[in-house]
Design a protein around this motif. Structure first.
Motif, PDB file in Angstrom:
ATOM      1  N   CYS A  79     -13.907  -2.183  -5.022  1.00 50.94           N
ATOM      2  CA  CYS A  79     -14.670  -2.133  -4.058  1.00 50.94           C
ATOM      3  C   CYS A  79     -14.928  -3.893  -3.769  1.00 50.94           C
ATOM      4  O   CYS A  79     -12.685  -3.955  -4.466  1.00 50.94           O
ATOM      5  CB  CYS A  79     -16.430  -2.205  -5.003  1.00 50.94           C
ATOM      6  SG  CYS A  79     -16.307  -3.609  -6.572  1.00 50.94           S
ATOM      7  N   ASP A  80     -15.121  -4.286  -3.116  1.00 52.25           N
ATOM      8  CA  ASP A  80     -14.617  -5.423  -2.724  1.00 52.25           C
ATOM      9  C   ASP A  80     -15.084  -6.464  -3.961  1.00 52.25           C
ATOM     10  O   ASP A  80     -16.013  -6.503  -4.614  1.00 52.25           O
ATOM     11  CB  ASP A  80     -14.966  -6.407  -1.450  1.00 52.25           C
ATOM     12  CG  ASP A  80     -14.746  -5.384  -0.980  1.00 52.25           C
ATOM     13  OD1 ASP A  80     -14.068  -5.271  -0.335  1.00 52.25           O
ATOM     14  OD2 ASP A  80     -15.660  -5.551  -0.201  1.00 52.25           O
ATOM     15  N   SER A  81     -14.293  -7.879  -4.524  1.00 49.05           N
ATOM     16  CA  SER A  81     -13.859  -8.137  -5.738  1.00 49.05           C
ATOM     17  C   SER A  81     -15.233  -9.407  -5.278  1.00 49.05           C
ATOM     18  O   SER A  81     -16.065  -9.267  -6.974  1.00 49.05           O
ATOM     19  CB  SER A  81     -12.874  -9.719  -5.571  1.00 49.05           C
ATOM     20  OG  SER A  81     -13.085 -10.374  -4.472  1.00 49.05           O
ATOM     21  N   ASP A  82     -16.110  -9.306  -4.399  1.00 47.69           N
ATOM     22  CA  ASP A  82     -17.437 -10.912  -4.093  1.00 47.69           C
ATOM     23  C   ASP A  82     -17.836  -9.823  -4.609  1.00 47.69           C
ATOM     24  O   ASP A  82     -19.480 -10.049  -4.595  1.00 47.69           O
ATOM     25  CB  ASP A  82     -17.903 -10.448  -3.109  1.00 47.69           C
ATOM     26  CG  ASP A  82     -17.922 -10.142  -1.951  1.00 47.69           C
ATOM     27  OD1 ASP A  82     -17.331  -9.067  -1.959  1.00 47.69           O
ATOM     28  OD2 ASP A  82     -17.982 -10.373  -0.394  1.00 47.69           O
TER      29      ASP A  82
END
Length: 389
Positions: A79-82
């Motif tokens: 997934c995205d880090s944010d």
């Protein structure tokens, strides 16, 4: 011309996990062996705190480590880090996901009979607090995927606000098809929170294709990291659906993002669900541990876990007195019974041979965890130990 990556030398890998030299280590599902990379980083950070002090970990230095660790967990989760919040353990993340939902009278939560208390008890507590109905789907050993799905489909309905399930059952090792379960609950307007304690680091994860809303993993099991650190995935499309329940300084956009009227502004992304300080040596250890796993190659790690688990299941199946729990697919867990011997007795007798496994309750089973660092000799010793009971 692109060159294929060489597979790591398994002997060298095992040398970086000293605990696997001391025993036949087959209980990663409880605690994985701590990697040398993680232990060295923990020791170094503790020494730094002792000799220089802890103020050096404040400000940009501390934020940099947190950001790096979120990025590492994001690559594990796919997934995205944010979309990642740092937590203390799987249970922490499951509580954040369960308590942050805006329930109304008449809402229901669906779960099942194989859930770990870390995911189940937050459901029970939220139901008590908000007067919700909990539907517990009764699962049985050896059921195929379509039978499992049919049971969930009968329980999920327009009143279902949350479906709370483990991706991999801590009891039977069954891998639930969470993408299809997500489709079911989303069809009725509900959300899905997934306990990833037995999947994070054991199998490939890809949050977008899984379609789940929340997914919680620990560091101390299949990632071979320290206790006290974990991660929660929050789908960026669900940030508006998950309220902040516990809040603190890290839950703010910046140090001045609140006023005396009670208004406060969270940061963008999932880090808004981070509440207070986390033990920095554990963070440093987890980050170094993830880097080591990435140097080995995450794809190699997942493939090797599947390979050694197939070998484990074949070895156990060859013993006449053993009955495996049949699962449609598997991660790193294999559960079984031994004819005429209780699971706890099997565990105790094998421990005398320095073979470390565990038993699980309801149903009473013996459980073996096989991971990338286990070799065929480990499994052969397990087979010989069971044959000698």
């Amino acid at each position: 011309m692109r060159r294929e990556r060489m597979s790591p030398n398994l002997t060298a890998v095992r040398n970086e996990l000293p605990a696997v030299q001391a025993s036949v280590y087959l209980n990663t599902g409880s605690y994985g062996p701590l990697s040398r990379a993680a232990a060295t980083a923990i020791e170094g950070e503790n020494r730094q705190q002792l000799t220089v002090g802890r103020l050096t970990g404040m400000g940009e230095t501390g934020q940099s480590l947190s950001a790096s660790l979120r990025g590492g967990f994001a690559r594990i989760l796919g997934c995205d880090s944010d979309e990642v919040a740092l937590t203390h353990h799987t249970t922490d993340g499951m509580n954040i996901a369960t308590w942050g939902i805006q329930y109304r009278p008449g809402d229901e939560i669906v779960t099942n009979s194989w859930e770990h208390p870390g995911g189940l008890l937050p459901v029970y507590a939220a139901a008590r607090r908000f007067n919700l109905k909990v539907r517990v789907v009764s699962l049985e050993k050896d059921e195929d995927e379509e039978t499992l799905l049919a049971k969930f489909e009968r329980a999920i309905n327009p009143r279902t606000k949350l479906l709370s399930v483990a991706h991999v059952s801590w009891k039977t090792g069954t891998v639930l098809p969470i993408d299809r379960l997500a489709d079911m609950v989303h069809y009725h307007g509900g959300l899905i929170a997934v306990d990833g304690a037995q999947s994070g680091g054991a199998i490939r994860l890809d949050m977008p294709s899984s379609k789940v809303d929340f997914y919680s993993i620990p560091g101390q099991k299949w990632l071979c990291g320290p206790e006290g650190i974990g991660a929660l995935y929050v789908n960026k499309e669900r940030l508006g659906d998950l309220l902040q329940t516990y809040v603190g300084y890290p839950s703010l956009r910046d140090g001045g993002a609140y006023d005396e009227t009670g208004i406060f502004l969270p940061p963008e992304g999932a880090r808004r669900y981070e509440v207070g300080t986390t033990y920095r040596p554990a963070m440093a250890g987890m980050w170094s541990g993830i880097q080591w796993l990435e140097e080995l190659g995450l794809d190699w790690m997942y493939d090797r876990t599947q390979e050694i688990t197939r070998y484990t299941r074949a070895a156990l199946s060859s013993i006449p007195s053993v009955r495996l729990v049949q699962t449609p697919t598997h991660a790193g867990l294999t559960s079984f019974t031994v004819e005429g011997i209780s699971p706890s007795t099997v565990v105790d007798r094998l421990a005398q041979e320095n073979i470390l496994i565990r038993s699980v309750p309801d149903p009473d089973l013996v459980r073996v965890s096989s991971h990338f660092f286990n070799d065929e000799t480990d499994i052969d010793k397990l087979r010989e130990g069971i044959e000698g009971l």
